[in-house]
Design an enzyme around this catalytic site. Structure first.
Site, PDB file in Angstrom:
ATOM      1  CG  HIS A 287      -2.053  -1.009   0.984  1.00  0.00           C
ATOM      2  ND1 HIS A 287      -1.752  -2.528   1.804  1.00  0.00           N
ATOM      3  CD2 HIS A 287      -3.346  -0.955   0.590  1.00  0.00           C
ATOM      4  CE1 HIS A 287      -2.908  -3.116   1.478  1.00  0.00           C
ATOM      5  NE2 HIS A 287      -3.795  -2.218   0.969  1.00  0.00           N
ATOM      6  CB  SER A 512      -6.152  -5.152   0.857  1.00  0.00           C
ATOM      7  OG  SER A 512      -6.196  -3.814   1.659  1.00  0.00           O
ATOM      8  CD  GLU A 570       2.396  -5.801   4.892  1.00  0.00           C
ATOM      9  OE1 GLU A 570       3.037  -5.260   3.830  1.00  0.00           O
ATOM     10  OE2 GLU A 570       1.174  -5.929   4.725  1.00  0.00           O
TER      11      GLU A 570
END
Length: 630
Positions: A287, A512, A570
């Site tokens: 991001h 996400s 992540e």
């Protein structure tokens, strides 16, 4: 100063030092949802004020006043009626010194101040800004998203106890420091008017109309200097907003120095964009984006028209045979193939001969003749097998994008496949993203599919968002009771709860909040997860900063931690319980092994633990013995 019920925001002092204005979330007026059993708070806000002195009365309670104000109490207005905007601006500069000399301390009685909160007598709504001038208060009233209303700049008169709309379609405003001038923004336009008065009806860029002619502004840009400033700004934004202060161990000063020399080699805006991605990519997190910017407008913006159909060339008669007509949402304009329009009566197997009178050949295809026809009425010449009318011409409107039509066809076909292979026992829901569109798509299907005994939830290609927790909360409902009635079937409690098992499908393109949904689906033990490891990007963003040329950069601000893997989602994603890939060969054969495996797995679970309504047993017997006296 306040004891908020939920949140108090945007404080602004009254210029006379009597009040502190602010906006507050403390109105709770729920509204029933119109599609399913739920309540929401679409408004929830109101302007408020605090009286700063303990003996200051509420301005909303009228006090007796003489009908005619005595002459000696009248104050002479420093801005005459014929005064124009230019004169007011000059006066503002000249009064700065007087203002400084006239500054006085404001008395604030802190004891009991939290109990001196008073609501403006205006309706509950959504508000953005609030600011006061003498005896008047401005605030912006915002529309509920999705409604046809526009934002408004409203003013409440504390002496007349009246509210009026000053201007419509206002996104922001500012009051000058001497409280004489009001500037507001409407879309991409700016306007200056006299504070305390309604915007003039005239809309010209004149002294009377007040609109500022922004076209007069000419800016000379040094591309090299501009890029250097934007590079520094983007780097600084990451330094100040990255989710952890130590930048996850990355030497951010070193990164700045490493890429800085490359600025001198950049010759185009797109090369600068590449450099920004490389620089921010050193963070090694998701991001960290850069988008937009001062690119030249495309001079060849020809809207491609589409028919929502697939064709095959037939060399024997130089026509294009219709092989497939997509089925979308016929009730929404542009969301279905125009060939499905009422009265057109074009079918698979018919042949297109011409578009707008131009015939095809091996070099000219329907797509070529549909260039620049998006949203336009066109004619199609069609060859059919009707012996009475073998050739006819119809008029249709070409659509500008057929992706939504393909999507609806894909979802519908998947649902038919599930129904067919499970004999109607299992429902199917696809969630394309975790935003407003995905939330709508989920409930569009879920409210009917929960009538099945089991459910397949498909989050493949999920584009992320922020509503995963709302969807997971719905899927996690456990059926613990039923509501029985005389004339209808039993309804479950809680409503919207499933009777049987759930299986979810995910893939490497679910990212996400799609990552988060997939991981939490397993973590909450809602069912079996099938497919491929997800994208692996769960450090969220709030895109709000714009660089000088209009481009945006995002700063990874919110990193997700989970009780089973800590920070492990992540840069990794989440693994499915059962891994199934879709190979190129599967695509060529139009097969979906992931969906097939989900069907196979859920049928096994249904067989092992078949869901069924409980035996409600003997109904309560409320009879009593005895008889009426004769």
């Amino acid at each position: 100063m306040t004891e908020p019920i939920l949140r108090d925001i945007n404080p602004s002092f009254d210029p006379e030092g009597k009040f502190l204005y602010f906006l507050s979330y403390r109105d709770f007026s729920p509204v029933y949802d119109n599609l399913h059993f739920d309540l929401g708070f679409p408004r929830g806000m109101r302007p408020f004020l605090i009286t700063l002195q303990a003996d200051q009365r509420s301005p909303f309670i009228a006090e007796p006043k003489p009908l005619v104000e005595p002459e000696e109490n009248k104050e002479e207005d420093s801005c005459k009626e014929d005064e124009n905007v230019d004169q007011m601006v000059e006066q503002h500069d000249g009064q700065e010194q007087k203002k400084k000399e006239g500054d006085q301390l404001v008395q604030i009685d802190l004891e009991g101040i939290m109990d001196r909160v008073v609501a403006f007598p205006v309706s509950e709504g959504r508000y953005g800004q609030i600011a006061g001038i003498k005896n008047k208060v401005y605030f912006t009233a915002l529309p509920i998203p999705g409604s046809e209303e526009k934002s408004r700049l409203e003013m409440y008169d504390l002496e007349k106890h009246e509210k009026e709309t000053i201007a419509n379609d206002v996104s922001g405003f500012k009051v000058s420091s001497n409280y004489k001038i009001l500037a507001y923004r409407s879309a991409d336009k700016l306007r200056i008017i006299k504070a305390g008065e309604k915007a003039p009806d005239k809309g010209e860029s004149t002294r009377v109309g007040g609109w500022i002619n922004l076209g007069r502004i000419k800016v000379s840009v040094d591309p090299g200097a501009e890029r250097r400033q934007m590079y520094r700004e983007a780097w600084r934004l990451q330094r100040e907003h990255f989710w952890v202060e130590d930048m996850s161990g990355v030497d951010w000063d070193f990164v700045y120095d490493r890429y800085l020399p490359l600025l001198d080699r950049i010759t185009t805006r797109s090369e600068f964009s590449d450099l920004m991605w490389e620089m921010q990519g050193e963070l090694g997190t998701s991001h960290a984006y850069e988008s937009g910017g001062d690119y030249r407008a495309n001079p060849h913006n020809y809207g491609q028209g589409f028919l929502g159909a697939e064709f095959g060339y037939d060399a024997s008669d130089q026509t294009y045979e219709i092989l497939r007509i997509l089925q979308g949402d016929s009730w929404l304009e542009g969301k279905d193939s125009p060939l499905n329009s009422p009265g057109i009566n074009i079918r698979v197997g018919d042949k297109l001969m011409a578009v707008n009178g131009r015939k095809f050949d091996q070099e000219i295809s329907p797509e070529q003749l549909l260039v620049n026809q998006a949203g336009s009425e066109i004619t199609l010449t069609v060859k059919t097998d009707d012996p009475e009318n073998p050739t006819r011409t119809v008029s249709i409107k070409a659509i500008g994008d057929e992706r939504s039509v393909y999507y609806r066809q894909w979802v519908t076909q998947n649902r038919k496949t599930v129904y067919t292979k499970t004999e109607g026992k299992v429902g199917y829901v696809h969630i394309p993203d975790m935003g407003v569109k995905g939330y709508a798509e989920f409930y569009r299907s879920y409210l009917s599919e929960i009538n099945c005994s089991a459910l397949i939830v498909d989050v493949r290609c999920n584009g992320g968002g922020h509503v995963s927790q709302l969807i997971l909360e719905t899927l996690a409902r456990k059926r613990i009771g039923y509501n029985l009635q005389r004339w209808g079937a039993p309804t479950p409690y809680p409503g919207g709860s499933l009777l049987g098992p759930i299986v979810a499908i995910t893939d490497e393109l679910a990212g996400s909040d799609g990552d988060i949904f997939s991981h939490c689906f397993k973590l909450m033990k809602l069912g079996t997860l099938i497919g491929k490891r997800t994208w692996g990007g769960v450090i969220g963003i709030s895109p709000r900063y714009t660089l000088v040329d209009g481009s945006k950069t995002t700063q990874p601000e919110y990193s997700f931690w989970f009780q089973d893997v800590d920070w492990g989602v992540e840069n990794y994603g989440t693994d499915p319980d059962i891994e199934i890939d879709i190979t190129p060969q599967d695509h060529m054969r139009n097969e979906d092994p992931q969906l097939n495996k989900a069907i196979e797995e859920i049928l096994v679970q249904l067989e092992e633990n078949p869901p069924k309504l409980p035996d409600f047993g003997t109904k309560p017997d409320l009879s009593f013995s005895g008889s009426l006296p004769s």
